[in-house]
Design a protein around this motif. Structure first.
Motif, PDB file in Angstrom:
ATOM      1  N   PHE A  43       6.827  26.231 -18.332  1.00 29.70           N
ATOM      2  CA  PHE A  43       5.997  26.400 -17.125  1.00 29.70           C
ATOM      3  C   PHE A  43       4.942  27.462 -17.442  1.00 29.70           C
ATOM      4  CE2 PHE A  43      10.368  25.385 -15.925  1.00 29.70           C
ATOM      5  CZ  PHE A  43      10.203  24.229 -15.180  1.00 29.70           C
ATOM      6  N   TYR A  94       1.610  27.697 -17.683  1.00 32.80           N
ATOM      7  CA  TYR A  94       0.339  27.916 -16.966  1.00 32.80           C
ATOM      8  C   TYR A  94      -0.770  28.242 -17.978  1.00 32.80           C
ATOM      9  CZ  TYR A  94      -2.786  29.982 -13.355  1.00 32.80           C
ATOM     10  OH  TYR A  94      -3.850  30.335 -12.559  1.00 32.80           O
ATOM     11  N   PHE A 104       2.528  34.697 -21.151  1.00 30.07           N
ATOM     12  CA  PHE A 104       3.703  35.209 -21.881  1.00 30.07           C
ATOM     13  C   PHE A 104       3.582  34.919 -23.381  1.00 30.07           C
ATOM     14  CE2 PHE A 104       6.000  34.775 -17.675  1.00 30.07           C
ATOM     15  CZ  PHE A 104       6.271  36.127 -17.523  1.00 30.07           C
ATOM     16  N   ALA A 155       0.421  20.621 -16.425  1.00 27.82           N
ATOM     17  CA  ALA A 155      -0.962  20.514 -15.952  1.00 27.82           C
ATOM     18  C   ALA A 155      -1.927  20.394 -17.135  1.00 27.82           C
ATOM     19  CB  ALA A 155      -1.315  21.732 -15.111  1.00 27.82           C
ATOM     20  N   MET A 210       3.172  18.732 -21.174  1.00 28.02           N
ATOM     21  CA  MET A 210       4.214  17.774 -20.813  1.00 28.02           C
ATOM     22  C   MET A 210       5.209  18.382 -19.835  1.00 28.02           C
ATOM     23  SD  MET A 210       6.272  17.550 -24.471  1.00 28.02           S
ATOM     24  CE  MET A 210       7.542  16.389 -24.009  1.00 28.02           C
ATOM     25  N   ASN A 211       6.020  17.501 -19.255  1.00 24.51           N
ATOM     26  CA  ASN A 211       7.067  17.933 -18.348  1.00 24.51           C
ATOM     27  C   ASN A 211       8.114  18.740 -19.132  1.00 24.51           C
ATOM     28  OD1 ASN A 211       9.388  17.989 -16.668  1.00 24.51           O
ATOM     29  ND2 ASN A 211       8.570  16.199 -15.569  1.00 24.51           N
ATOM     30  N   THR A 232       7.180  15.761  -9.414  1.00 25.09           N
ATOM     31  CA  THR A 232       6.435  14.839 -10.270  1.00 25.09           C
ATOM     32  C   THR A 232       6.802  13.437  -9.815  1.00 25.09           C
ATOM     33  OG1 THR A 232       8.185  14.605 -11.910  1.00 25.09           O
ATOM     34  CG2 THR A 232       6.657  16.435 -12.237  1.00 25.09           C
TER      35      THR A 232
HETATM   36  N1  SAH Z   1       4.693  31.492 -16.256  1.00 23.33           N
HETATM   37  C1  SAH Z   1       3.324  31.410 -15.812  1.00 23.33           C
HETATM   38  C2  SAH Z   1       3.177  30.975 -14.374  1.00 23.33           C
HETATM   39  C3  SAH Z   1       3.833  29.664 -14.026  1.00 23.33           C
HETATM   40  S1  SAH Z   1       3.119  28.896 -12.633  1.00 23.33           S
HETATM   41  C4  SAH Z   1       2.622  32.751 -16.049  1.00 23.33           C
HETATM   42  O1  SAH Z   1       3.301  33.744 -16.228  1.00 23.33           O
HETATM   43  O2  SAH Z   1       1.401  32.785 -16.037  1.00 23.33           O
HETATM   44  C5  SAH Z   1       3.991  27.398 -12.639  1.00 23.33           C
HETATM   45  C6  SAH Z   1       3.472  26.380 -13.624  1.00 23.33           C
HETATM   46  O3  SAH Z   1       4.471  25.349 -13.724  1.00 23.33           O
HETATM   47  C7  SAH Z   1       2.185  25.657 -13.223  1.00 23.33           C
HETATM   48  O4  SAH Z   1       1.224  25.890 -14.213  1.00 23.33           O
HETATM   49  C8  SAH Z   1       2.573  24.161 -13.172  1.00 23.33           C
HETATM   50  O5  SAH Z   1       1.582  23.314 -13.727  1.00 23.33           O
HETATM   51  C9  SAH Z   1       3.819  24.123 -14.019  1.00 23.33           C
HETATM   52  N2  SAH Z   1       4.786  23.040 -13.763  1.00 23.33           N
HETATM   53  C10 SAH Z   1       5.310  22.636 -12.588  1.00 23.33           C
HETATM   54  N3  SAH Z   1       6.240  21.685 -12.786  1.00 23.33           N
HETATM   55  C11 SAH Z   1       6.327  21.485 -14.119  1.00 23.33           C
HETATM   56  C12 SAH Z   1       7.135  20.640 -14.951  1.00 23.33           C
HETATM   57  N4  SAH Z   1       8.031  19.813 -14.438  1.00 23.33           N
HETATM   58  N5  SAH Z   1       6.960  20.715 -16.288  1.00 23.33           N
HETATM   59  C13 SAH Z   1       6.047  21.554 -16.819  1.00 23.33           C
HETATM   60  N6  SAH Z   1       5.279  22.381 -16.095  1.00 23.33           N
HETATM   61  C14 SAH Z   1       5.412  22.344 -14.751  1.00 23.33           C
END
Ligand code: SAH
Length: 398
Positions: A229, A231, A235, A253, A279-280, A308
């Motif tokens: 996740f 973004y 990190f 995304a 990807m997911n 999704t």
């Molecule tokens: N860890 C990031 C913030 C995460 S925000 C930071 O520190 O900057 C949450 C993110 O999860 C979003 O970018 C969104 O696109 C992604 N997301 C949501 N569902 C997801 C999934 N099933 N697989 C991958 N990414 C996903």
């Protein structure tokens, strides 16, 4: 003219408000809301008619308004906003002075005495987020107050509320210098590209500052890291600057790919040497298992809810499963950094999710660090439930 309305509070809610609970909930109010307009000043009174506090009316998902003062004579005017913003700025003096950190929160809603109002600082630019039509009705006074308290290089805003169910079309730029985006900010010596003019998000979540620093300084050297996740990959940037041997960033995304490349590039990191997957995350787990990939450090920072085409995910329900999937691809003696910003459960509950995942997979673990909101994200004294962020560093012991 702004409405001034006496609002009767149910006896069971009087004590909390007297004690500093800042949120006015629908359930706490006896008076009919039918005729109250957004932005009205509410004189909260107990069942016997005695004054308790002054609030404003503004509908958010959390409640219908926020307490502003407990002093009956105090008016909610320019002077009031100058006082609140000055107090908030004074508490961030060390942030204003720090040369290697140029992005931080200046005003954190209820923690600084005005729920529904957030002000962030990005290298001289201010970004104000409005969470209800009610608080937005004070816009002119609040902008005047802000410009009297600090030097505003340029002003941007986000309207985070709906009007008649319609998301408000808006121009993020308000006044002053127009920023050139991406704007580069520093954070403990790391650089991040932000855009204040690009919809709901800016490119960086300021509340994870301390976690990024800990990751860079103590958990990265010589390790491999998976950032789920991810973004814009903040990190991953911290990990590379801390000396990891490789990063993998995974986000669904499409925009995450160019945005992550940009964050690496502004830190002079060769992004081609890093793995960025659009990807997911749950598909990625299967892929990693199939390819026998394992990581020393895995960052889990899912949104509270995600949907999704194939599935829905909620942190309140699915965090144990997320951890179990993660364990399959984490090295022995590795570290999982488990994070959530879901305000509907607290740290204690979050730890029960962690315990469930490890117990059910017969894996020993040790919690080695815990983080909540950083110092600039001030929360109301007696009410830790407003401290929504929970981050736990877990060492896998098997
Ligand atoms: N860890 C990031 C913030 C995460 S925000 C930071 O520190 O900057 C949450 C993110 O999860 C979003 O970018 C969104 O696109 C992604 N997301 C949501 N569902 C997801 C999934 N099933 N697989 C991958 N990414 C996903």
């Amino acid at each position: 003219m702004r409405q001034l309305i006496d609002v009767k509070i149910k006896s069971k809610s009087v004590k909390a408000i007297n004690n500093g609970y800042p949120l006015l909930s629908k359930e706490a109010v006896k008076t009919s809301e039918a005729k109250i307009e957004e932005g009205s000043i509410l004189r909260l009174i107990d069942p016997a008619g005695k004054y308790i506090a002054t609030a404003y009316y503004g509908i958010q998902n959390k409640g219908i308004g926020w307490v502003l003062t407990h002093k009956e004579q105090e008016k909610v005017d320019l002077k009031f906003f100058i006082k609140k913003i000055s107090e908030a700025v004074a508490k961030r003096e060390s942030f204003y002075e720090a040369e290697d950190t140029t992005a931080f929160r200046v005003f954190n809603g209820e923690g600084d005495g005005i729920g529904g109002l957030i002000i962030d600082f990005f290298n001289g630019f201010y970004m104000v987020s409005w969470y209800s039509e009610g608080i937005y009705s004070f816009r002119e006074s609040i902008y005047q107050a802000l410009s009297e308290v600090v030097d505003v290089r340029g002003l941007y805003e986000k309207l985070r509320f709906n009007k008649n169910g319609q998301y408000l079309e808006q121009n993020d730029y308000v006044s002053g210098e127009k920023g050139e985006f991406p704007l580069i900010v520093s954070e403990n010596g790391m650089k991040f590209a932000v855009d204040l003019n690009d919809g709901a998000m800016t490119g960086i979540f300021l509340d994870q500052r301390n976690v990024r620093k800990r990751l860079r300084d103590h958990y990265s050297k010589g390790k491999t890291i998976l950032n789920t996740f991810s973004y814009t990959g903040a990190f991953s940037v911290a990990a590379v600057l801390g000396g990891v041997t490789g990063t993998t960033s995974v986000d669904l995304a499409k925009r995450s790919l160019p945005k992550t490349i940009e964050q690496f590039a502004v830190n002079d990191i060769d992004y081609e040497a890093q793995d960025i997957k659009v990807m997911n995350v749950f598909d990625y787990f299967r892929y990693a298992v199939r390819h026998e990939l394992k990581f020393d450090v895995v960052v889990l920072d899912p949104p509270s809810f995600a949907r999704t085409k194939k599935m829905t995910f909620s942190t309140a329900k699915d965090y144990p499963k997320l951890l179990k999937d993660t364990l399959k691809i984490t090295n022995d003696d590795g570290v999982i950094i488990a994070s959530t910003n879901n305000a509907s459960f607290n740290m204690k509950k979050f730890k029960t999710f962690i315990d469930k995942a490890f117990t059910e997979t017969n894996t020993r673990y040790k919690i080695i660090e815990e983080h909540q909101l950083p110092e600039d994200f001030i929360v109301p004294h007696n009410y830790p439930e407003f401290n929504y962020l929970k981050v736990v560093f877990i060492r896998v012991m098997n």
